[in-house]
Write an enzyme that holds these catalytic residues in place. Structure first.
Site, mmCIF file in Angstrom:
data_model
loop_
_atom_site.group_PDB
_atom_site.id
_atom_site.type_symbol
_atom_site.label_atom_id
_atom_site.label_comp_id
_atom_site.label_asym_id
_atom_site.label_seq_id
_atom_site.Cartn_x
_atom_site.Cartn_y
_atom_site.Cartn_z
ATOM 1 N N HIS A 158 -5.956 43.426 13.258
ATOM 2 C CA HIS A 158 -6.287 44.796 13.645
ATOM 3 C C HIS A 158 -7.630 44.896 14.371
ATOM 4 C CE1 HIS A 158 -4.830 48.919 13.237
ATOM 5 N NE2 HIS A 158 -6.076 49.310 13.096
ATOM 6 N N ASP B 165 -8.946 54.421 6.204
ATOM 7 C CA ASP B 165 -7.848 55.347 6.487
ATOM 8 C C ASP B 165 -6.532 54.600 6.663
ATOM 9 O OD1 ASP B 165 -9.322 57.710 6.378
ATOM 10 O OD2 ASP B 165 -9.998 57.492 8.447
ATOM 11 N N GLU C 234 -13.372 64.251 5.190
ATOM 12 C CA GLU C 234 -13.437 63.725 6.548
ATOM 13 C C GLU C 234 -13.413 64.904 7.521
ATOM 14 O OE1 GLU C 234 -10.921 60.614 7.852
ATOM 15 O OE2 GLU C 234 -11.378 59.270 6.178
#
Length: 516
Positions: free
Chosen positions: A86, A149, A262
């Protein structure tokens, strides 16, 4: 073994007998030619592509140590640990080197521990956080305290950076929620470390960008997992009110605020990706723009919060707790959206986004993301120029922004933060649509960073990527000498994580850096 590796590295037998290498290394796992799989020469960013010599799938820590030791006996081989791929800028790649697929070790460790009266889960560095979550909740009714997240990331990968999400204001990043690591250093040594045992390696590896060792095991702090989550989005037209309320929430004591805080910026338009339609949490919800104040500008702001609760809690108890906090906030009253979901469903919310993006064919497109920590003193300047002008039409994905507390971070780790007790994370999570120029989007990221430097904003890149030693020195600032000293101690030949482009591989040592 060294003769075999050296012969292949020098190119005369680039696709030579891979099985011979495996036998020479005496691996319990497997090894594949870097030119065959295509997995190890790309990442999620889709911007860089380099071919390694080989992709190694170790069976465990001993295999990883053997690979690093073998590389240390050559003059130029490097080793990169790859989690779930990632990375955005090729950080887990090793051109002409050896890439270790950490996912092959994911099942090696999973054990519930009690340390000083607190529960921990001992897991492999190659385990995905989403699997850790599901197993901890189903088996023990517990879960780690701090998250990212997106949970299809490896434990070792996020701990090598920081690991940030909406729980970090209360519990700190993931690097603040681990008590012990097992690390393979750049010398090929298997070392167990903690705050009291081999502490310099422990704090160096946490947020160390893979420069000092490969994290093969971690003991992560747990807490009882709630059953449900009240998930809420609140819209603001003014940045001042948005930041005031966000900072109010993250500085309240537990029980006086939400469990997750957030926020994001979105375009004041009907654009389905960047505008109003991106805000509602359910298909039954409608964002009615008539409620937007006439004073609103080119962008709007959304505060995203969540409250944990148990199945046994009475609905009136939940409603009282939520309304007691909301009544103190200055959001647009008619633009509030909420749903109740299970705790696991909430934490895996980005998984649904991934599935949707894969179905639409955009998940595998390039992702020129930019992640920045911006000091509170600079965040209004950032909003005025970057959000309201440069990015007012959106970025084709979320533009996250929310405050974090410096007191929840340990300054002994390798993570670099901007000045101030409160700073904001800004994440520009671009998805490249058909016909868009990736080069132009990357150039815009560079323009934003260049503008931040020019205006003297207090900022640091999160998941940093630089091309020059001078930029890295500037990034680390007064922590550069400590970073170099740790490199000299644990990876003196600069074998590890070459894709970060901080140090160059040497067959001698890195003493030249200690004078910088």
């Amino acid at each position: 073994m060294i003769a075999c590796l050296g012969r292949i590295v020098h190119g005369t037998e680039a696709d030579a007998d891979v099985s011979t290498i495996s036998q020479s290394l005496d691996l319990q796992g497997s090894i594949e030619s870097g030119g065959i799989t295509g997995v190890s020469d790309k990442d999620f960013g889709g911007i860089y592509s380099v071919k390694p010599l080989a992709l190694i799938k170790p069976s465990g820590t001993e295999d990883i140590a053997r690979v690093v030791k073998a590389a240390s006996r050559t003059s130029h081989l490097t080793v990169a640990a790859r989690g779930n791929g990632h990375c955005i800028n090729g950080q887990a790649m090793a051109e002409g080197g050896l890439v270790i697929d950490m996912r092959s070790t994911e099942e090696n460790h999973f054990k519930l521990l009690t340390i000083d009266g607190s529960p921990y889960i001992d897991v492999s560095g190659g385990a995905l956080w989403e699997d850790v979550l599901k197993r901890c909740v189903s088996l023990f009714g517990m879960a780690p305290r701090s998250w990212t997240d997106y949970l299809s990331l490896t434990v070792g990968g996020t701990l090598s950076n920081a690991g940030v999400s909406g729980q970090a204001f209360r519990y700190g990043p993931q690097t603040s929620n681990v008590t012990e690591l097992e690390v393979v250093t750049g010398k090929g040594e298997i070392t167990v470390c903690s705050e009291t045992q081999n502490s310099e390696l422990f704090f160096g590896a946490l947020g160390g960008l893979g420069q000092f060792g490969i994290i093969t095991r971690a003991s992560v702090k747990l807490q009882p997992a709630p059953d449900m989550v009240r998930w809420i989005r609140l819209v603001y037209s003014e940045f001042e009110e948005f930041t005031r309320d966000a900072e109010f929430l993250v500085t309240r004591e537990e029980g006086e605020s939400f469990d997750y805080v957030e926020g994001f910026v979105f375009s004041n338009s009907d654009d389905p990706i960047n505008g109003w339609p991106s805000v509602p949490l359910d298909t039954d919800h409608e964002f009615n723009p008539v409620h937007i104040p006439h004073s609103a500008g080119s962008v709007l702001y959304c505060l995203e919060v969540a409250l944990h609760y148990s199945n046994g809690d009475h609905p009136s108890t939940i409603e009282t707790a939520v309304s007691g906090v909301l009544e103190r906030l200055g959001f647009v009253r008619r633009l509030k959206f909420q749903v109740d979901v299970s705790y696991v469903e909430f934490l895996l919310r980005v998984k649904r986004v991934e599935e949707h993006a894969k179905a639409n064919g955009i998940w595998d497109s390039p992702h020129p993301w930019l992640n920045i920590f911006v000091s509170k003193s600079s965040i209004f300047d950032f909003d005025r120029t970057v959000f309201r002008k440069m990015l007012k039409a959106g970025v084709g994905g979320p533009m996250l922004i929310y405050p974090l507390l410096r007191s929840k971070w340990d300054d002994r780790t390798s993570v670099v933060l901007p000045e101030g007790d409160i700073f904001y994370i800004v994440a520009l999570l671009r998805f490249v649509s058909k016909g868009q120029s990736v080069e132009k989007l990357v150039a815009q990221n560079h323009e934003i960073v260049k503008w931040c430097k020019k205006e003297g904003l207090g900022f640091k890149l999160y998941l940093p990527h630089y091309q020059s030693r001078e930029d890295w020195k500037r990034h680390f600032g007064n922590q550069w000498s400590r970073f170099v000293e740790r490199k000299l101690s644990f990876d003196p030949m600069a074998i590890l994580a070459p894709g970060q482009r901080i140090f160059k591989r040497t067959h001698i040592n890195l003493n030249q850096y200690s004078q910088l």
